[in-house]
Design a protein around this motif. Structure first.
Motif, PDB file in Angstrom:
ATOM      1  N   ILE A 284     -27.019  12.393 -15.578  1.00 35.91           N
ATOM      2  CA  ILE A 284     -27.282  13.561 -16.423  1.00 35.91           C
ATOM      3  C   ILE A 284     -27.604  13.093 -17.835  1.00 35.91           C
ATOM      4  CG2 ILE A 284     -26.313  15.683 -17.387  1.00 35.91           C
ATOM      5  CD1 ILE A 284     -24.490  15.819 -14.926  1.00 35.91           C
ATOM      6  N   PRO A 285     -28.727  13.517 -18.416  1.00 31.71           N
ATOM      7  CA  PRO A 285     -29.114  13.054 -19.759  1.00 31.71           C
ATOM      8  C   PRO A 285     -28.096  13.474 -20.823  1.00 31.71           C
ATOM      9  CG  PRO A 285     -30.966  14.093 -18.643  1.00 31.71           C
ATOM     10  CD  PRO A 285     -29.751  14.391 -17.822  1.00 31.71           C
ATOM     11  N   LEU A 286     -28.034  12.660 -21.871  1.00 33.80           N
ATOM     12  CA  LEU A 286     -27.193  12.950 -23.036  1.00 33.80           C
ATOM     13  C   LEU A 286     -28.105  13.256 -24.213  1.00 33.80           C
ATOM     14  CD1 LEU A 286     -24.453  12.964 -24.566  1.00 33.80           C
ATOM     15  CD2 LEU A 286     -24.785  10.503 -24.951  1.00 33.80           C
TER      16      LEU A 286
ATOM     17  N   LYS B 147     -30.363  20.071 -17.006  1.00 36.06           N
ATOM     18  CA  LYS B 147     -28.930  19.784 -16.974  1.00 36.06           C
ATOM     19  C   LYS B 147     -28.676  18.696 -18.004  1.00 36.06           C
ATOM     20  CE  LYS B 147     -25.220  19.264 -13.592  1.00 36.06           C
ATOM     21  NZ  LYS B 147     -24.884  18.990 -12.159  1.00 36.06           N
ATOM     22  N   VAL B 148     -27.671  18.886 -18.860  1.00 34.88           N
ATOM     23  CA  VAL B 148     -27.552  17.976 -19.998  1.00 34.88           C
ATOM     24  C   VAL B 148     -26.124  17.936 -20.529  1.00 34.88           C
ATOM     25  CG1 VAL B 148     -28.102  19.739 -21.733  1.00 34.88           C
ATOM     26  CG2 VAL B 148     -28.714  17.362 -22.172  1.00 34.88           C
ATOM     27  N   HIS B 149     -25.722  16.767 -21.017  1.00 37.23           N
ATOM     28  CA  HIS B 149     -24.541  16.638 -21.862  1.00 37.23           C
ATOM     29  C   HIS B 149     -25.022  16.736 -23.307  1.00 37.23           C
ATOM     30  CE1 HIS B 149     -22.074  15.187 -18.517  1.00 37.23           C
ATOM     31  NE2 HIS B 149     -22.978  14.254 -18.259  1.00 37.23           N
ATOM     32  N   ILE B 150     -24.207  17.295 -24.183  1.00 38.69           N
ATOM     33  CA  ILE B 150     -24.553  17.357 -25.603  1.00 38.69           C
ATOM     34  C   ILE B 150     -23.465  16.666 -26.419  1.00 38.69           C
ATOM     35  CG2 ILE B 150     -24.880  18.860 -27.613  1.00 38.69           C
ATOM     36  CD1 ILE B 150     -26.206  20.885 -25.826  1.00 38.69           C
ATOM     37  N   LEU B 151     -23.898  15.755 -27.295  1.00 40.10           N
ATOM     38  CA  LEU B 151     -23.001  15.108 -28.255  1.00 40.10           C
ATOM     39  C   LEU B 151     -23.470  15.478 -29.650  1.00 40.10           C
ATOM     40  CD1 LEU B 151     -21.869  11.339 -28.270  1.00 40.10           C
ATOM     41  CD2 LEU B 151     -22.389  12.590 -30.364  1.00 40.10           C
TER      42      LEU B 151
ATOM     43  N   PRO C 108     -16.102  20.931 -19.611  1.00 35.83           N
ATOM     44  CA  PRO C 108     -15.323  19.826 -20.192  1.00 35.83           C
ATOM     45  C   PRO C 108     -15.779  19.531 -21.614  1.00 35.83           C
ATOM     46  CG  PRO C 108     -15.989  19.298 -17.949  1.00 35.83           C
ATOM     47  CD  PRO C 108     -16.713  20.562 -18.318  1.00 35.83           C
ATOM     48  N   THR C 109     -14.809  19.340 -22.499  1.00 31.16           N
ATOM     49  CA  THR C 109     -15.098  19.170 -23.927  1.00 31.16           C
ATOM     50  C   THR C 109     -14.241  18.038 -24.480  1.00 31.16           C
ATOM     51  OG1 THR C 109     -15.466  21.565 -24.083  1.00 31.16           O
ATOM     52  CG2 THR C 109     -15.240  20.365 -26.147  1.00 31.16           C
ATOM     53  N   LEU C 110     -14.864  17.173 -25.256  1.00 36.80           N
ATOM     54  CA  LEU C 110     -14.153  16.077 -25.905  1.00 36.80           C
ATOM     55  C   LEU C 110     -14.265  16.234 -27.411  1.00 36.80           C
ATOM     56  CD1 LEU C 110     -12.735  13.277 -25.986  1.00 36.80           C
ATOM     57  CD2 LEU C 110     -15.028  12.240 -25.805  1.00 36.80           C
ATOM     58  N   TYR C 111     -13.121  16.189 -28.088  1.00 34.21           N
ATOM     59  CA  TYR C 111     -13.068  16.206 -29.545  1.00 34.21           C
ATOM     60  C   TYR C 111     -12.639  14.817 -30.025  1.00 34.21           C
ATOM     61  CZ  TYR C 111     -13.188  21.339 -29.580  1.00 34.21           C
ATOM     62  OH  TYR C 111     -13.545  22.658 -29.448  1.00 34.21           O
ATOM     63  N   THR C 112     -13.381  14.261 -30.993  1.00 38.30           N
ATOM     64  CA  THR C 112     -12.982  12.979 -31.567  1.00 38.30           C
ATOM     65  C   THR C 112     -13.116  13.016 -33.085  1.00 38.30           C
ATOM     66  OG1 THR C 112     -15.157  11.875 -31.604  1.00 38.30           O
ATOM     67  CG2 THR C 112     -13.935  11.822 -29.518  1.00 38.30           C
ATOM     68  N   CYS C 113     -12.366  12.161 -33.746  1.00 35.25           N
ATOM     69  CA  CYS C 113     -12.498  11.989 -35.196  1.00 35.25           C
ATOM     70  C   CYS C 113     -11.864  10.666 -35.566  1.00 35.25           C
ATOM     71  CB  CYS C 113     -11.834  13.137 -35.961  1.00 35.25           C
ATOM     72  SG  CYS C 113     -10.039  13.226 -35.750  1.00 35.25           S
ATOM     73  N   GLY C 114     -12.046  10.255 -36.810  1.00 36.34           N
ATOM     74  CA  GLY C 114     -11.389   9.064 -37.323  1.00 36.34           C
ATOM     75  C   GLY C 114     -10.056   9.433 -37.961  1.00 36.34           C
TER      76      GLY C 114
ATOM     77  N   PHE D  17     -15.515   9.468 -20.760  1.00 35.78           N
ATOM     78  CA  PHE D  17     -15.564  10.923 -20.644  1.00 35.78           C
ATOM     79  C   PHE D  17     -16.747  11.363 -19.778  1.00 35.78           C
ATOM     80  CE2 PHE D  17     -17.328  14.922 -22.437  1.00 35.78           C
ATOM     81  CZ  PHE D  17     -16.297  15.785 -22.126  1.00 35.78           C
ATOM     82  N   LEU D  18     -17.915  10.811 -20.051  1.00 36.14           N
ATOM     83  CA  LEU D  18     -19.134  11.240 -19.355  1.00 36.14           C
ATOM     84  C   LEU D  18     -19.134  10.844 -17.893  1.00 36.14           C
ATOM     85  CD1 LEU D  18     -21.692  10.332 -22.158  1.00 36.14           C
ATOM     86  CD2 LEU D  18     -21.038  12.637 -21.448  1.00 36.14           C
ATOM     87  N   VAL D  19     -18.646   9.651 -17.588  1.00 34.23           N
ATOM     88  CA  VAL D  19     -18.652   9.160 -16.196  1.00 34.23           C
ATOM     89  C   VAL D  19     -17.772  10.025 -15.324  1.00 34.23           C
ATOM     90  CG1 VAL D  19     -17.875   7.272 -14.731  1.00 34.23           C
ATOM     91  CG2 VAL D  19     -19.279   6.777 -16.725  1.00 34.23           C
ATOM     92  N   VAL D  20     -16.620  10.427 -15.831  1.00 38.78           N
ATOM     93  CA  VAL D  20     -15.714  11.278 -15.055  1.00 38.78           C
ATOM     94  C   VAL D  20     -16.389  12.594 -14.701  1.00 38.78           C
ATOM     95  CG1 VAL D  20     -13.595  12.631 -15.162  1.00 38.78           C
ATOM     96  CG2 VAL D  20     -13.582  10.251 -15.921  1.00 38.78           C
ATOM     97  N   ILE D  21     -17.111  13.173 -15.638  1.00 37.01           N
ATOM     98  CA  ILE D  21     -17.779  14.454 -15.384  1.00 37.01           C
ATOM     99  C   ILE D  21     -18.910  14.291 -14.373  1.00 37.01           C
ATOM    100  CG2 ILE D  21     -19.143  16.308 -16.440  1.00 37.01           C
ATOM    101  CD1 ILE D  21     -17.639  15.621 -19.061  1.00 37.01           C
ATOM    102  N   ASP D  22     -19.657  13.202 -14.497  1.00 41.45           N
ATOM    103  CA  ASP D  22     -20.782  12.986 -13.589  1.00 41.45           C
ATOM    104  C   ASP D  22     -20.325  12.844 -12.138  1.00 41.45           C
ATOM    105  OD1 ASP D  22     -22.520  13.136 -15.669  1.00 41.45           O
ATOM    106  OD2 ASP D  22     -22.977  11.000 -15.775  1.00 41.45           O
TER     107      ASP D  22
END
Length: 288
Positions: free
Chosen positions: A25-27, A93-97, A229-235, A282-287
């Motif tokens: 699935i493209p990102l 069909k797409v993932h969005i970052l 599925p949603t991933l939140y990240t920050c520093g 994260f992406l591999v698990v969803i795919d």
């Protein structure tokens, strides 16, 4: 690798696709700003292991057209632009970052047209302009008093275009934007791709007080509606504070949360290997 231009409302935008023939699935990556570019995010091409990775410069910056039409610089038109890019590139069909302002755009796009979006990554999110402003004022109190006073007085007096203000902002950036020394070349070289006019019209003259047309943006109450599925990240030292990022995550069903412990706002540059690992996991698990 494939690159070219796409017609969108107001002009043409430049895009690049890495590993176009991959079957995953493209990102689709939405850069920060507004009025920045995808230049500093080019390292994310390394996520194109078994999937195409698509980056593009939003209208008004980077290698895209820079039309002289202030009516174009609105969230609604940028949301429309994402849909036009998806349609032209066949990203059914797409993932969005999204990163920073890119998360504002990703959220607004999802709430307008969620069809075909497999997941969203909110990287250093800005999902509430009022909360972002509140967090930056709090971050400001952690800096030396003379820096705080310079920033406050320049904002009050309308002198945010002075060398004194710019030097104070450099101190802020060293703490909360990118903590690497020397300053990374991708960030230095990417400066000429920016369009400060778009930033000022949509956000304002500085990070600390939102005066542009994004002033009222706040999708906090809509976050429980996200059904993918949603991933939140920050520093750890991010402008997008861990506290606010975790709060957004807590309001989102099926969300996960990760803090990059050695990073500020540019974890993809400050901790590139770990950033890619977290994204890939994260992406591999969803795919699957």
């Amino acid at each position: 690798m494939k690159e070219g231009f796409i017609d969108v409302t107001g002009g043409k935008v430049w895009y690049i696709i890495h590993n176009e023939q991959a079957t995953g699935i493209p990102l689709l990556i939405l850069h920060g700003g507004p009025g920045s570019s995808s230049y500093s995010l080019q390292g994310l091409k390394d996520l194109a292991i078994d999937r195409p990775v698509v980056l593009y410069d939003q209208l008004g910056c980077g290698k895209s057209d820079r039309p002289d039409d202030d009516s174009l610089w609105t969230l609604d038109r940028f949301v429309e632009e994402v849909g036009q890019v998806r349609k032209e590139l066949g990203l059914n069909k797409v993932h969005i970052l999204g990163h920073s302002w890119g998360t504002t755009l990703a959220a607004a796009y999802y709430f307008s047209d969620p069809k075909g979006i497999s997941s969203i990554i909110f990287s250093s999110p800005c999902l509430s302009a009022p909360l972002w402003e509140k967090d930056q004022k709090k971050n400001l109190t952690l800096l030396p008093l003379e820096i705080q006073e310079t920033i406050r007085s320049c904002e009050e007096n309308g002198t945010t275009d002075t060398p004194a203000f710019q030097k104070a902002i450099e101190v802020f950036n060293d703490h909360f934007v990118c903590r690497l020394k020397p300053y990374p070349e991708p960030l230095k070289q990417g400066k000429h791709f920016r369009n400060p006019h778009v930033y000022q019209l949509m956000w304002g003259p500085s990070e600390f007080t939102v005066q542009g047309n994004l002033k009222a943006f706040d999708c906090t109450e809509q976050l429980p509606q996200i059904s993918i599925p949603t991933l939140y990240t920050c520093g750890r030292y991010d402008e997008a504070t861990p506290e606010s990022t975790e709060y957004f995550s807590s309001r989102t069903p099926n969300a996960s949360f990760h803090v990059f412990e050695k990073s500020a706002h540019m974890a993809y540059i400050e901790e590139p290997e770990q950033y890619r690992q977290v994204m890939n996991k994260f992406l591999v698990v969803i795919d699957k």
